[in-house]
Enzyme design. Sequence first.
Site, PDB file in Angstrom:
ATOM      1  N   SER A 119       0.844  -1.196   0.000  1.00 58.63           N
ATOM      2  CA  SER A 119       0.000   0.000   0.000  1.00 58.63           C
ATOM      3  C   SER A 119       0.891   1.262   0.000  1.00 58.63           C
ATOM      4  O   SER A 119       1.695   1.449  -0.899  1.00 58.63           O
ATOM      5  CB  SER A 119      -0.948  -0.055   1.194  1.00 58.63           C
ATOM      6  N   ASP A 259      -9.507  -5.258  -4.861  1.00 51.09           N
ATOM      7  CA  ASP A 259      -8.652  -4.295  -4.167  1.00 51.09           C
ATOM      8  C   ASP A 259      -9.181  -2.873  -4.305  1.00 51.09           C
ATOM      9  O   ASP A 259      -9.638  -2.473  -5.375  1.00 51.09           O
ATOM     10  CB  ASP A 259      -7.247  -4.374  -4.777  1.00 51.09           C
ATOM     11  N   HIS A 286      -7.422  -5.835  -0.630  1.00 51.68           N
ATOM     12  CA  HIS A 286      -6.205  -5.059  -0.347  1.00 51.68           C
ATOM     13  C   HIS A 286      -5.216  -5.813   0.537  1.00 51.68           C
ATOM     14  O   HIS A 286      -4.084  -5.369   0.701  1.00 51.68           O
ATOM     15  CB  HIS A 286      -6.615  -3.733   0.314  1.00 51.68           C
TER      16      HIS A 286
END
Length: 317
Positions: A119, A259, A286
């Site tokens: 991320s 995601d 995610h």
Amino acid sequence: MGPKFSREGTIDRDVPHAGQCSTWYGVVGTPSPTNPPLILAHGGPGAGHSYLVYLSYLHTHYGIPLIFYDQLGCGRSTHLPHKAGDESFWTVDLFISELDDLIDFFELRDSGFYFYGQSWGGMLGGAWASRRPLGLRKLVLADAPASVPLMGIGVQGLVAQLPEGVRKALEEADREGDWESDEYKEACMVFYKRHVCRLEEWPECLEISLRELEEDPTVYGTMYGPSELTVTGNLKEWEGFSQAHKIDVETLLINGRYDEVQDISVAPWFHAIPKVKWIQLEKSSHMGHLEQPERYMRVIAAFLGSEKALQEVAHAA
């Protein structure tokens, strides 16, 4: 239960406009020139390393040494709540400097290392790798947008698929600038259950990181915003792919079908980075390392050259 660290401590450094600060680290396994470590950068920004502890499987199953660390402002590193809202302090360059100090502390420039960023950690890794840091051998950018504006477009498409009442709660919060109401938080959770982590019960490691974000939102609030759905911080216009053509190491991109980092925001990495491979996990959002852990770890280990993982990939095919 967290990983068993073979070495753990802090790196003390003088940070401009903040004074003496410390960065916590934890090492799993024993890095060596013939078995270089994988440095793991967490997301958030400000989420801490806890939700990544499942990646210790890369060591227990494949023998890859790991270096976890908590970035400045979160986890076991120095917290600076008085810097909340200070966009001139909380910058990508601040965290690149911290990462470079970590690498120098472990004296990895000559022996080499791998890097994994999840991320925001991947955003950081992409920006840093474009500067061609000495010692970097391979790069993994997991669930990492190449552009925050493009990520926003992808998120808007996902929000459009939410129930009407949830959409209205999100729209009203944005219209009023009130992101503290229970209605807003409940609406965000509906989105998170679909596009952040699709597991029915979230692992304790993820809950720990989310609690830490809530208890000290200094970094997240300044750089990102009140939630994953509303970007108000200094990353709002960030587009890391503009320099990605300078990345000169093999790079693996990972994201999930569901995601919040949709393909539209991953594709610029793919088109810009010269030596790149992109894998999407069909059953993940995610947090693919929690949702499809075995395949996720096998893909990363194979990319890093693990013979055991390469054999498993061949057998699975």
